[in-house]
Structure formats: structure tokens, C-alpha cells
Design a protein around this motif. Structure first.
Motif, PDB file in Angstrom:
ATOM      1  N   ASN A  34       0.848  -1.186   0.000  1.00  0.00           N
ATOM      2  CA  ASN A  34       0.000   0.000   0.000  1.00  0.00           C
ATOM      3  C   ASN A  34       0.888   1.243   0.000  1.00  0.00           C
ATOM      4  OD1 ASN A  34      -1.689   2.182   0.840  1.00  0.00           O
ATOM      5  ND2 ASN A  34      -3.188   0.683   1.555  1.00  0.00           N
ATOM      6  N   ASN A  35       0.724   2.097  -0.989  1.00  0.00           N
ATOM      7  CA  ASN A  35       1.574   3.281  -1.092  1.00  0.00           C
ATOM      8  C   ASN A  35       0.913   4.532  -0.529  1.00  0.00           C
ATOM      9  OD1 ASN A  35      -0.296   4.095  -3.013  1.00  0.00           O
ATOM     10  ND2 ASN A  35       1.026   3.676  -4.772  1.00  0.00           N
ATOM     11  N   ASN A  36      -0.238   4.378   0.144  1.00  0.00           N
ATOM     12  CA  ASN A  36      -0.961   5.562   0.618  1.00  0.00           C
ATOM     13  C   ASN A  36      -0.127   6.396   1.571  1.00  0.00           C
ATOM     14  OD1 ASN A  36      -3.190   4.947  -0.886  1.00  0.00           O
ATOM     15  ND2 ASN A  36      -4.309   3.943   0.788  1.00  0.00           N
ATOM     16  N   LYS A  37       0.599   5.737   2.477  1.00  0.00           N
ATOM     17  CA  LYS A  37       1.365   6.478   3.477  1.00  0.00           C
ATOM     18  C   LYS A  37       2.480   7.300   2.849  1.00  0.00           C
ATOM     19  CE  LYS A  37      -0.364   5.912   7.592  1.00  0.00           C
ATOM     20  NZ  LYS A  37      -0.851   7.085   8.376  1.00  0.00           N
ATOM     21  N   VAL A  38       3.256   6.693   1.947  1.00  0.00           N
ATOM     22  CA  VAL A  38       4.355   7.447   1.353  1.00  0.00           C
ATOM     23  C   VAL A  38       3.826   8.539   0.429  1.00  0.00           C
ATOM     24  CG1 VAL A  38       4.827   6.055  -0.725  1.00  0.00           C
ATOM     25  CG2 VAL A  38       6.713   7.173   0.479  1.00  0.00           C
ATOM     26  N   ASN A  39       2.671   8.299  -0.205  1.00  0.00           N
ATOM     27  CA  ASN A  39       2.045   9.366  -0.988  1.00  0.00           C
ATOM     28  C   ASN A  39       1.609  10.513  -0.098  1.00  0.00           C
ATOM     29  OD1 ASN A  39       2.070   8.888  -3.774  1.00  0.00           O
ATOM     30  ND2 ASN A  39       0.458   7.337  -3.618  1.00  0.00           N
ATOM     31  N   PHE A  72       8.643   4.581  -4.976  1.00  0.00           N
ATOM     32  CA  PHE A  72       9.040   3.184  -5.186  1.00  0.00           C
ATOM     33  C   PHE A  72       8.436   2.383  -4.049  1.00  0.00           C
ATOM     34  CE2 PHE A  72      11.693  -0.147  -3.398  1.00  0.00           C
ATOM     35  CZ  PHE A  72      11.776  -1.041  -4.461  1.00  0.00           C
ATOM     36  N   ILE A  73       7.990   1.165  -4.337  1.00  0.00           N
ATOM     37  CA  ILE A  73       7.409   0.355  -3.275  1.00  0.00           C
ATOM     38  C   ILE A  73       7.674  -1.120  -3.538  1.00  0.00           C
ATOM     39  CG2 ILE A  73       5.146   0.236  -4.406  1.00  0.00           C
ATOM     40  CD1 ILE A  73       3.877   0.418  -1.621  1.00  0.00           C
ATOM     41  N   ASP A  74       8.120  -1.831  -2.516  1.00  0.00           N
ATOM     42  CA  ASP A  74       8.159  -3.290  -2.559  1.00  0.00           C
ATOM     43  C   ASP A  74       7.630  -3.815  -1.232  1.00  0.00           C
ATOM     44  OD1 ASP A  74      10.230  -3.148  -0.714  1.00  0.00           O
ATOM     45  OD2 ASP A  74      11.789  -3.856  -2.075  1.00  0.00           O
ATOM     46  N   LEU A 130       9.635   4.305  -0.811  1.00  0.00           N
ATOM     47  CA  LEU A 130      10.411   5.538  -0.968  1.00  0.00           C
ATOM     48  C   LEU A 130       9.574   6.555  -1.730  1.00  0.00           C
ATOM     49  CD1 LEU A 130      13.931   4.199  -2.095  1.00  0.00           C
ATOM     50  CD2 LEU A 130      13.188   4.775   0.228  1.00  0.00           C
ATOM     51  N   GLY A 131       9.688   7.816  -1.336  1.00  0.00           N
ATOM     52  CA  GLY A 131       8.996   8.879  -2.046  1.00  0.00           C
ATOM     53  C   GLY A 131       9.862  10.108  -2.152  1.00  0.00           C
ATOM     54  N   MET A 132       9.567  10.934  -3.154  1.00  0.00           N
ATOM     55  CA  MET A 132      10.309  12.190  -3.285  1.00  0.00           C
ATOM     56  C   MET A 132       9.485  13.215  -4.034  1.00  0.00           C
ATOM     57  SD  MET A 132      11.844  13.485  -6.343  1.00  0.00           S
ATOM     58  CE  MET A 132      13.322  14.136  -5.608  1.00  0.00           C
ATOM     59  N   ARG A 133       9.708  14.484  -3.683  1.00  0.00           N
ATOM     60  CA  ARG A 133       9.174  15.636  -4.417  1.00  0.00           C
ATOM     61  C   ARG A 133      10.345  16.351  -5.049  1.00  0.00           C
ATOM     62  NH1 ARG A 133       3.734  16.078  -5.357  1.00  0.00           N
ATOM     63  NH2 ARG A 133       4.624  17.867  -6.441  1.00  0.00           N
ATOM     64  N   ARG A 134      10.206  16.737  -6.303  1.00  0.00           N
ATOM     65  CA  ARG A 134      11.341  17.250  -7.069  1.00  0.00           C
ATOM     66  C   ARG A 134      11.174  18.702  -7.495  1.00  0.00           C
ATOM     67  NH1 ARG A 134      13.339  15.806 -13.144  1.00  0.00           N
ATOM     68  NH2 ARG A 134      15.491  16.516 -12.942  1.00  0.00           N
ATOM     69  N   LEU A 135      12.217  19.470  -7.261  1.00  0.00           N
ATOM     70  CA  LEU A 135      12.409  20.776  -7.882  1.00  0.00           C
ATOM     71  C   LEU A 135      13.497  20.574  -8.921  1.00  0.00           C
ATOM     72  CD1 LEU A 135      11.819  23.879  -7.885  1.00  0.00           C
ATOM     73  CD2 LEU A 135      13.759  24.112  -6.336  1.00  0.00           C
ATOM     74  N   SER A 136      13.148  20.641 -10.193  1.00  0.00           N
ATOM     75  CA  SER A 136      14.072  20.257 -11.266  1.00  0.00           C
ATOM     76  C   SER A 136      15.158  21.305 -11.466  1.00  0.00           C
ATOM     77  CB  SER A 136      13.301  20.055 -12.573  1.00  0.00           C
ATOM     78  OG  SER A 136      12.280  19.097 -12.410  1.00  0.00           O
ATOM     79  N   ILE A 137      16.428  20.869 -11.331  1.00  0.00           N
ATOM     80  CA  ILE A 137      17.580  21.754 -11.499  1.00  0.00           C
ATOM     81  C   ILE A 137      18.530  21.219 -12.552  1.00  0.00           C
ATOM     82  CG2 ILE A 137      19.529  22.875 -10.336  1.00  0.00           C
ATOM     83  CD1 ILE A 137      16.836  23.770  -9.251  1.00  0.00           C
ATOM     84  N   ILE A 138      18.871  19.923 -12.468  1.00  0.00           N
ATOM     85  CA  ILE A 138      19.802  19.261 -13.388  1.00  0.00           C
ATOM     86  C   ILE A 138      19.086  18.127 -14.106  1.00  0.00           C
ATOM     87  CG2 ILE A 138      21.904  17.842 -13.512  1.00  0.00           C
ATOM     88  CD1 ILE A 138      23.010  19.452 -11.182  1.00  0.00           C
TER      89      ILE A 138
END
Length: 427
Positions: A18-23, A40-42, A47-55
Motif C-alpha cells: 500500500n503506497n498511501n502512506k508514502v504518498n 518506489f514500493i516493494d 520511498l517517495g520524493m518531491r522534485r524541484l528540477s535543477i539538473i
């Protein structure tokens, strides 16, 4: 800015599907990464991330995997020497699918293991999950520019860039850590590894953390610290100045690597003025500078000095003048974004200048840290005098000097009481 989150489920039989928590954790830090998100989930890890695109804006979406999909990474920060590292790793046989610094970190971990952090030149909070071995690797940069909190109990290891992400978990009680509170009242901030929330810790700067489901043990190691070796006395002052300028130019140039608009916070002080000058000498185009001024508070207003620096360097200069009578409009948002108690009034102008900058530039350099590195505050002289003061006879110090100074009020409005305030810092 970006932000990362994650959960390791120690009891794999629970089958984390269930990915609800990381979301939900990601949604709590959307402000850190408005451009993109990923998970990502197994059965053992989310794992989760929010991105500010720089590179590598187009191809740098996270999470990122290695060649055989046995390892996955989420990352907050920027690695300034990633191109040199990428070239070195390619020579060792590593194959890259992106041009991002994130993928470079993952391949460096493949090649060097936990020692990979010693090769990274930049600011970072890193989470790598070894899918086959069921092992987590967390690391934080040398000075701690990027935050990383974690909570550990018998069933889960939870981590994230901000406390508000962790606080959605029912395992974490909303209780104040008394040691953290005591330190805050003493120092006006909360020193690491404490956090204001009981049982939630910060990974220390210059440290990495490893956790294996197989051994069920957390291992925390220091990989860097300030050198305590006594340096050779400076004898050639002119040469030191030249060397410092070369070093400063190189580090500013590294931090100007970006695929998005750049700018600089300019206060008119020595630190930010030097950085703006170096940026202007490096850039082929005029750089963007941003300054906050104060209405009806000329004793604190440095906008005229900043304007002179901007004119000297021919920058695209933007100013915003604020009135502290209107603080009610922003104070709640500022405190909400702090996560923890933080008694530094500079947070207010920093908020305003950041808000001003985001309309023109995605990345901004500042002069923060210059006073700390070069002892730019007068208060640092107190430690110099303390060693001499401590050599005086105990009776003289306690019964005469300190008793006399205690009669003076703590007040900086005139020379006599101001002297008393400063003198009290020595003992």
C-alpha cells in the motif's frame, strides 16, 4: 529544493503493498518539490520524493535505479562534481541512462559502498534501498545543509526531509522532547541529533545510517568532521588572499551549474557582495539579484548598499520594501514552514526575499555561513578573552568582577550598560 521520504517495514510478512502512506508523506512536502513526484514500493520498503528540477530536467525523474534494478535511490540536494564522478565511473564500466547527479550517487554507492559519500562534493540527503539485500542507506552532507529526520521502533524505520511528513504516522506520538525544549530555551535553536518531537531524531551532518532487515540493527557512522589539527601560522598574508579568491571563485562557479534561472540574495554586506561580484565575473550575462528593504526602519535598511553593489556589477536588480506592521499576513506561513521552534528574526526577511526571488529564479546563492566561517561576529571574541579571564584568581572573578557586573542591567542603549552586557558573556 526537493524532499525525500521513506518507510522500511521490518516485518516483511506484513506485505507492504500500500503506497498511501508514502504518498501522504509526499503531499506534506509538496512545497519542497512542485515540479514532480515519484514513489518506489516493494514488500519491505516505500520511498517517495518531491522534485524541484535543477539538473537533467527532462530525464532526472526519481526514484532512479541501477543497471540491474537491484538498488534504487531518492535524493535531495546537488552534487557539484557529478560530471567528473560520472566520467570516472564510466571508465570503471558503469552504464548511465541519465545525465543526473542522482544517478551518479547510486553508481558511486555500487562502486564504493558506504564510502561513496567521501567522493561527493555538494549538499545532500540521500536514501538508497538495496532491494536484494533489504538494506537501507541514509546519508547527510558534511555541514548539514539538507535536513533528514528519522524515527525507529520495533516495526518501522521512518524518515523524511521534514517533521511534518513523519507526523502523519500514528506510531509517532505528538510529545515534546524535554531535552530539545531545554536546549531551545538556552540556545534559541534545537541542536542535532535532537528534534522537538520525542523519539524523532536528526541524522547528524557528516554521518550516514545503515539498516539491514536481516540483522535488525541500525548502524550510524561519522564520515567527516572539521579538522582539529593545528595549522601552520599564516605568514604570507598576500598569498593567502590570492589563494582564498581562487578557492571562492571555484566554489561559486560550481554552484552556478544549473539548467534553470539563477540569482543571488544581496543584502549589501561583505559576504553576499563578494558572491555577487564573483558570479558576475563568471557569468556571460547579467545575474539576477534580490534585496529586501525596510519601510520606516532606516536603521535596519541596507538596500542602498545593495543597490551600489548591484550597479557596480551591472546586475538585474529587484527590490522589495516591507513594513513590519503587516507581519500578520505572513507570520503564520513562516512558522508553519519551520517545523521546529527557531528563534532567529532573520527568518522573516529570508521569507520575503525567497518569495520575491521565486518569480524570477529557481536557484539563488546567498552569503549565509560567511560570518561563521570567518568569525565575522563580535561575539566570537568572547571565547578569545575567556581563556585569559579563567586564569584570574577565583576570588577576584567571583566576588569582585562578577558581583559588580551583575549590578549592571542587560541593555545595549548606552556605552556603560552595553559594556556590561558584553562582559557578562565572558564568564
Amino acid at each position: 529544493m526537493c524532499g525525500i521520504n521513506g518507510i522500511v517495514f521490518k516485518n516483511i510478512s506484513l506485505k507492504n503493498l500500500n503506497n498511501n502512506k508514502v504518498n501522504e508523506m509526499n503531499n506534506k512536502i509538496k512545497h519542497r518539490g512542485p515540479d514532480d513526484d515519484g514513489i518506489f514500493i516493494d514488500e519491505a520498503c516505500s520511498l517517495g520524493m518531491r522534485r524541484l528540477s535543477i539538473i537533467d530536467i527532462d530525464n532526472g525523474k526519481q526514484p532512479i535505479f541501477n543497471e540491474d534494478k537491484s538498488k534504487v535511490i531518492v535524493f535531495n540536494g546537488e552534487i557539484y562534481n557529478y560530471k567528473e564522478l560520472m566520467s570516472s565511473l564510466k571508465n570503471k564500466g558503469h552504464i548511465f541512462e541519465t545525465n543526473s547527479d542522482t544517478e551518479v550517487i547510486l553508481h558511486a554507492y555500487e562502486e564504493y559502498g558506504s564510502n561513496c559519500v567521501e567522493f561527493l562534493h555538494g549538499m545532500f540527503a540521500i536514501a538508497i534501498w538495496d532491494i536484494k539485500r533489504k538494506e537501507l542507506f541514509l546519508a547527510r552532507d558534511r555541514i548539514g545543509k539538507k535536513p533528514l529526520y528519522y524515527f525507529n521502533n520495533s516495526s518501522k524505520l521512518i524518515f523524511g526531509s521534514e517533521l511534518k511528513s513523519l507526523m502523519i504516522h500514528e506510531e509517532i506520538k505528538k510529545e515534546i522532547d524535554s531535552d530539545a525544549l531545554e536546549n531551545f530555551l538556552r540556545f534559541y535553536y534545537i541542536p542535532q541529533p535532537l528534534s522537538i518531537i520525542k523519539d524523532v531524531h536528526q541524522l547528524m551532518p557528516g554521518h550516514y545510517l545503515k539498516y539491514s532487515i536481516e540483522t535488525n540493527k541500525i548502524e550510524i557512522n561519522k564520515y567527516w568532521d572539521v579538522s582539529k589539527e593545528r595549522k601552520t601560522e599564516i605568514k604570507n598574508y598576500d598569498q593567502i588572499k590570492k589563494d582564498l579568491k581562487i578557492e571562492m571563485t571555484n566554489v561559486v562557479k560550481e554552484r552556478m551549474i544549473s539548467e534553470v534561472p539563477l540569482g543571488a540574495f544581496l543584502s549589501g554586506g561583505i559576504d553576499s557582495s563578494i558572491i555577487v561580484g564573483l558570479m558576475s565575473s563568471i557569468s556571460e550575462d547579467p545575474i539576477n539579484t534580490f534585496t529586501i528593504g525596510y519601510k520606516n526602519m532606516k536603521e535596519y535598511d541596507e538596500s542602498e548598499l545593495a543597490r551600489k553593489v548591484a550597479n557596480l556589477n551591472k546586475t538585474n536588480h529587484t527590490e522589495l520594501f516591507i513594513d513590519f506592521n503587516n507581519l500578520n499576513d505572513v507570520i503564520e506561513e513562516i512558522t508553519n514552514n519551520m517545523d521546529e521552534p527557531f528563534a532567529d528574526s532573520s527568518a522573516i526577511p529570508t521569507y520575503y526575499v525567497s518569495n520575491l526571488t521565486k518569480n524570477h529564479a529557481t536557484v539563488a546563492l546567498s552569503g549565509d555561513g560567511g560570518d561563521e566561517l570567518f568569525a565575522g561576529y563580535n561575539k566570537y571574541t568572547s571565547s578569545y578573552y575567556q581563556k585569559y579571564y579563567s586564569r584570574l584568581p577565583f576570588f577576584l572573578r567571583k566576588n569582585i568582577i562578577e558581583n559588580s557586573l551583575s549590578l549592571l542591567p542587560s541593555d545595549n542603549r548606552n556605552s556603560i550598560t552595553s559594556f556590561g552586557t558584553k562582559a557578562k558573556k565572558i564568564y
